[in-house]
Write a protein that holds these residues in place. Sequence first.
Motif, short mmCIF file in Angstrom:
data_model
loop_
_atom_site.label_atom_id
_atom_site.label_comp_id
_atom_site.label_asym_id
_atom_site.label_seq_id
_atom_site.Cartn_x
_atom_site.Cartn_y
_atom_site.Cartn_z
N UNK A 1 0.78 -1.29 -0.11
CA UNK A 1 0.08 -0.03 0.02
C UNK A 1 0.79 1.23 -0.02
N UNK A 2 2.02 1.32 0.66
CA UNK A 2 2.99 2.33 0.75
C UNK A 2 3.35 2.44 -0.63
N UNK A 3 3.62 1.76 -1.28
CA UNK A 3 4.39 1.83 -2.73
C UNK A 3 3.48 1.61 -3.89
N UNK A 4 2.10 1.81 -3.49
CA UNK A 4 0.84 1.69 -4.56
C UNK A 4 1.05 2.69 -5.51
N UNK A 5 1.61 3.85 -5.28
CA UNK A 5 1.61 4.93 -6.38
C UNK A 5 2.54 4.52 -7.48
N UNK A 6 3.62 3.66 -7.10
CA UNK A 6 4.34 3.21 -8.36
C UNK A 6 3.54 2.50 -9.37
N UNK B 1 7.99 -8.61 -6.88
CA UNK B 1 9.28 -9.43 -6.74
C UNK B 1 9.57 -9.24 -5.54
N UNK B 2 10.11 -7.97 -5.03
CA UNK B 2 10.77 -7.68 -4.00
C UNK B 2 10.07 -7.79 -2.70
N UNK B 3 8.79 -7.66 -2.75
CA UNK B 3 7.77 -7.94 -1.58
C UNK B 3 7.71 -9.29 -1.15
N UNK C 1 7.33 -2.93 -15.71
CA UNK C 1 8.70 -3.36 -14.95
C UNK C 1 8.57 -3.09 -13.83
N UNK C 2 8.30 -1.68 -13.24
CA UNK C 2 8.21 -1.39 -12.00
C UNK C 2 7.28 -2.21 -11.06
N UNK C 3 6.09 -2.57 -11.74
CA UNK C 3 5.01 -3.21 -10.78
C UNK C 3 5.73 -4.67 -10.66
N UNK C 4 6.27 -5.23 -11.60
CA UNK C 4 6.97 -6.37 -11.62
C UNK C 4 7.92 -6.38 -10.49
N UNK C 5 8.99 -5.61 -10.57
CA UNK C 5 9.84 -5.57 -9.72
C UNK C 5 9.45 -5.34 -8.12
N UNK C 6 8.43 -4.54 -7.99
CA UNK C 6 7.60 -4.28 -6.60
C UNK C 6 7.42 -5.84 -6.02
N UNK D 1 -8.82 3.70 -3.82
CA UNK D 1 -7.38 3.75 -4.61
C UNK D 1 -6.18 3.82 -3.49
N UNK D 2 -5.30 2.96 -4.10
CA UNK D 2 -3.87 2.72 -3.37
C UNK D 2 -4.03 1.94 -2.03
N UNK D 3 -5.25 1.29 -1.88
CA UNK D 3 -5.48 0.47 -0.77
C UNK D 3 -5.85 -0.97 -1.12
N UNK D 4 -5.58 -2.04 -0.24
CA UNK D 4 -6.15 -3.31 -0.63
C UNK D 4 -7.38 -3.87 -0.13
N UNK D 5 -8.01 -4.23 -1.03
CA UNK D 5 -9.43 -4.78 -0.55
C UNK D 5 -9.17 -6.76 -0.82
#
Length: 350
Positions: free
Chosen positions: A132-137, A203-205, A196-201, A261-265
């Motif tokens: 959620x913190x990085x959802x803006x990416x 994977x990192x999580x 690519x940014x979504x994929x990398x994030x 927006x930017x939050x998980x359901x």
Amino acid sequence: MIAADKVPRCSHVLLLLASHLLGHRAHAFQSGISRVAVVRHSTAVQLSPRQLQFWEDVDDGLVDIEAFYEAKGQSMDRIHTFCSRARGDLPLPEPASPGHQPSEEHIDGLAASAFWDASSDEKSFPWAAELETNAHIIAEEFDQRLLQMAEDEDKKSSALFSGDSAWQSKVMGTGWSAFRLQRLGVWNVSNCAKFPKTYNLLKELDIPLAVRGVCFARQTPGSGVAPHTDGRNFILTSHLGLKIPAGCWIKVGEEERSWSEGKLTTLDTSFEHSTGNPSSEDRHVLIIDFWHPELNDAERAGLEYIYDLRNKFESGEVPFRQPRNEQPETAVDEGQGLGGLWKALTGGGN
């Protein structure tokens, strides 16, 4: 997603493995074999030789997995019960609460809740708050991709989702479509290259992604997904809100919410669920399917093996051999169980 962006109630273990994933998902096999009604009994029929071969191979493969994890003190008893029920040897589980519709693809003893507050539960979902913190990416990259598509004279923004909507239309309605980043545990390299940014994030999580996968999902204006359930209680689903017009809703069990927006359901799709978009704009979410946090490592490994094997059977990678054992006197009908789904997919042939 199916989460309201998911598939109606049916035998998804094989469904999942076969195509929907299952190619979530092996979706080629979803048409024609989904079962919307909740059936708590079955009509006995014989398993085909190919079905018997599948279950023998499942049993063989689980031996080594069980031995490895037994040394670590982890039991696979619930996986053996899962297999027995999926074969039709055990009755369907009882619902945990109103709206819950568990199927033959069920792990006993897991907590069941229509919605989960994942971002506030660091112990069970250590990745959720950071996502959620990085959802803006993810949101910014998604917006840029849609803008690029809109500016391309040869393409429309809707083309991004066109590849996954054909088989889904009968299940989810024509207003729902998806762009998949991962299926059956395999990342789609060409699709991930667009994000690519979504994929990398992701994977990192180190999210414990389950066999169904990851996708962007769109719900067009004035459309909705009818009530349905996929019955599998061992996979949970999170929707990360990207573009949520006013009035959009999702109902799981007896509770209705909206996305933010930017939050998980986060929801359990073994509960009946449905969605609606009464607005004049598209609704977009990122759907992430992951293992129920109460599964141990041994159980995850066992489920991954079963689904991977089913995918190999469906793709023809596993050649036919005569089963070692005699056919059982009775088995589940083609509306239920892994064996039943295999019959629906193959017509009971070899």
